[in-house]
Design an enzyme around this catalytic site. Structure first.
Site, PDB file in Angstrom:
ATOM      1  N   LYS A 117      40.716  56.947  36.003  1.00 29.44           N
ATOM      2  CA  LYS A 117      40.632  55.870  35.005  1.00 29.44           C
ATOM      3  C   LYS A 117      39.663  54.796  35.490  1.00 29.44           C
ATOM      4  CE  LYS A 117      44.772  53.726  37.017  1.00 29.44           C
ATOM      5  NZ  LYS A 117      46.230  53.551  36.867  1.00 29.44           N
ATOM      6  N   TYR A 164      23.873  26.840  44.572  1.00 23.17           N
ATOM      7  CA  TYR A 164      24.610  25.937  43.685  1.00 23.17           C
ATOM      8  C   TYR A 164      25.570  25.051  44.466  1.00 23.17           C
ATOM      9  CZ  TYR A 164      23.276  28.615  39.511  1.00 23.17           C
ATOM     10  OH  TYR A 164      22.600  29.225  38.500  1.00 23.17           O
TER      11      TYR A 164
HETATM   12  C1  PLP Z   1      46.771  54.092  38.105  1.00 25.93           C
HETATM   13  C2  PLP Z   1      47.949  54.984  38.107  1.00 25.93           C
HETATM   14  C3  PLP Z   1      48.118  55.928  39.139  1.00 25.93           C
HETATM   15  C4  PLP Z   1      47.229  55.987  40.358  1.00 25.93           C
HETATM   16  O1  PLP Z   1      47.682  55.014  41.274  1.00 25.93           O
HETATM   17  P1  PLP Z   1      47.091  54.911  42.758  1.00 25.93           P
HETATM   18  O2  PLP Z   1      47.990  53.929  43.399  1.00 25.93           O
HETATM   19  O3  PLP Z   1      45.696  54.436  42.644  1.00 25.93           O
HETATM   20  O4  PLP Z   1      47.168  56.258  43.361  1.00 25.93           O
HETATM   21  C5  PLP Z   1      49.174  56.821  39.030  1.00 25.93           C
HETATM   22  N1  PLP Z   1      50.037  56.770  37.981  1.00 25.93           N
HETATM   23  C6  PLP Z   1      49.925  55.855  37.001  1.00 25.93           C
HETATM   24  C7  PLP Z   1      50.916  55.855  35.899  1.00 25.93           C
HETATM   25  C8  PLP Z   1      48.895  54.925  37.041  1.00 25.93           C
HETATM   26  O5  PLP Z   1      48.812  54.006  36.072  1.00 25.93           O
END
Ligand code: PLP
Length: 379
Positions: A41, A272
């Site tokens: 994702k 800045y």
């Molecule tokens: C993002 C997510 C993961 C992955 O989590 P990590 O800690 O990066 O391994 C797994 N399950 C769900 C439901 C998530 O939203």
């Protein structure tokens, strides 16, 4: 003519060998029969969603997870053929896409299941789903104690339940109360699966662990582990202790180059707000990269360091949207054109340390990366 990264002002380097290595390490940590579901994702936490998924698919990974239907469509349109699970909410009016692109949609609640069933029936399609079970995080899912609703979802004609899963909310912690809470989450999930079996429901694929779930609770028997951050080879926070020690390697580096070196006199300021004032004759290198590229502004004024050659040069003054200055007075051999590593490797430039400066975890740092940077695969 399209050039390589040689002409880029800044870029994200993704080490494909390290990515393959991490996938392999995680697969070896998992019990037999359990499969890696690569969580890609948010552009694979800044590593490039399509690039990452393609490389993993080539090396034998057969399941992927994304947060949104658009992310899933992009993977399919780029030729990813493995299982794809959408972890988050999708408007049920997208049921046609879920079906057409052969996606698995998380059932985020009972009413959601009813709405998805209705739309799917109307379209005359069957949508593949994984039922999300809430065992204590209280974010998405049907409560683990709500057996009757779960059974009703299994009975819905136009939903094919291919999986059922829960998410642990403190699996990274070694505090006794968090371990007790996590064990409670795990047992309430298995209590539900036992009851379903007793009711004659054939169990679909089951999954519980994400990265820290695997590293701290490695012996759970599941069909998938949903790994994100571990796949990218970094801890969420510096010095995280886990039950399993793993030899994961960081996959991403944020790099830029010295495009200008200037001398500033004692008493002159840089940037800045005049936050850096030279206490001596100083040499300042300008890097054309900034918070607009994902490098946190919290690293301003020496709170961050940048690796150039063998030096770790402090950020001078405020990080700007598109540039930053580093003090290279002591880094005598640094020349215009040198590559600078802002994130990557070990010590003060590793992702967990950089994220911690802003009170964040690596996951957040990495997924903010790259809105306008090219991703360059290496190896
Ligand atoms: C993002 C997510 C993961 C992955 O989590 P990590 O800690 O990066 O391994 C797994 N399950 C769900 C439901 C998530 O939203």
């Amino acid at each position: 003519m399209k050039q390589g990264y040689e002409t880029e002002r800044a870029w994200i380097e993704v080490s494909l060998p390290n990515l393959r290595h991490n996938a392999h390490i995680l697969q070896n940590l998992m019990p037999a029969g359990c499969e890696l579901m690569a969580v890609v994702k948010c552009e694979a936490y800044g590593h490039g969603g399509v690039l990452t998924a393609k490389e993993l698919e080539r090396s034998g990974v057969g399941a992927f997870a994304v947060a949104t239907v658009e992310e899933a469509l992009r993977l399919r349109e780029n030729g990813i053929r493995g299982e794809i699970l959408i972890l988050g909410y999708t408007d049920v009016r997208r049921a046609g896409d879920l079906y057409g692109y052969d996606l698995n949609q998380s059932v985020i609640g009972f009413e959601y299941a009813e709405a998805l069933q209705k739309t799917a029936a109307h379209l005359g399609v069957t949508v593949r789903t994984h039922i999300k079970i809430d065992t204590g995080m209280h974010r998405l899912g049907i409560r683990a104690g709500n057996l009757s609703d779960v059974i009703r979802v299994f009975a819905m004609k136009n939903l094919e339940v291919c999986g059922m899963y829960t998410h642990l909310c403190c699996a990274d912690s070694s505090a006794p109360e968090d371990i007790a809470f996590t064990k409670g989450q795990i047992s309430s999930f298995y209590r539900l699966t036992d009851m379903l079996e007793r009711e004659g429901v054939r169990l679909p694929k089951l999954h519980i662990q994400s990265s820290y779930g695997l590293l701290n609770y490695p012996r759970l028997k599941c069909d998938y582990v949903r790994a994100g951050i571990a796949l990218y080879g970094v801890d969420s926070a510096p010095g995280t202790e886990t039950v399993l020690k793993s030899q994961l390697r960081p996959v991403l580096s944020l790099k830029s180059r010295v495009v200008l070196i200037r001398d500033v006199k004692k008493g002159e300021s840089v940037g800045y707000g005049r936050q850096f004032t030279a206490g001596r004759e100083s040499r300042i290198a300008i890097l054309p990269v900034g918070y607009g590229d994902g490098y946190p502004g919290d690293l301003s004024c020496g709170r961050g360091r940048v690796r150039i050659r063998e030096y770790c040069a402090p950020v001078a003054g405020r990080v700007c949207m598109d540039q930053l200055a580093v003090d290279i007075t002591e880094a005598e051999t640094v020349k215009r054109g040198d590559t600078a590593t802002l994130i990557g490797g070990e010590g003060m430039t590793d992702a967990p340390s950089i994220a911690a400066v802003s009170g964040r975890i690596s996951n957040e740092l990495l997924c903010r990366m790259g809105a306008r940077l090219p991703v360059v695969p290496v190896g």
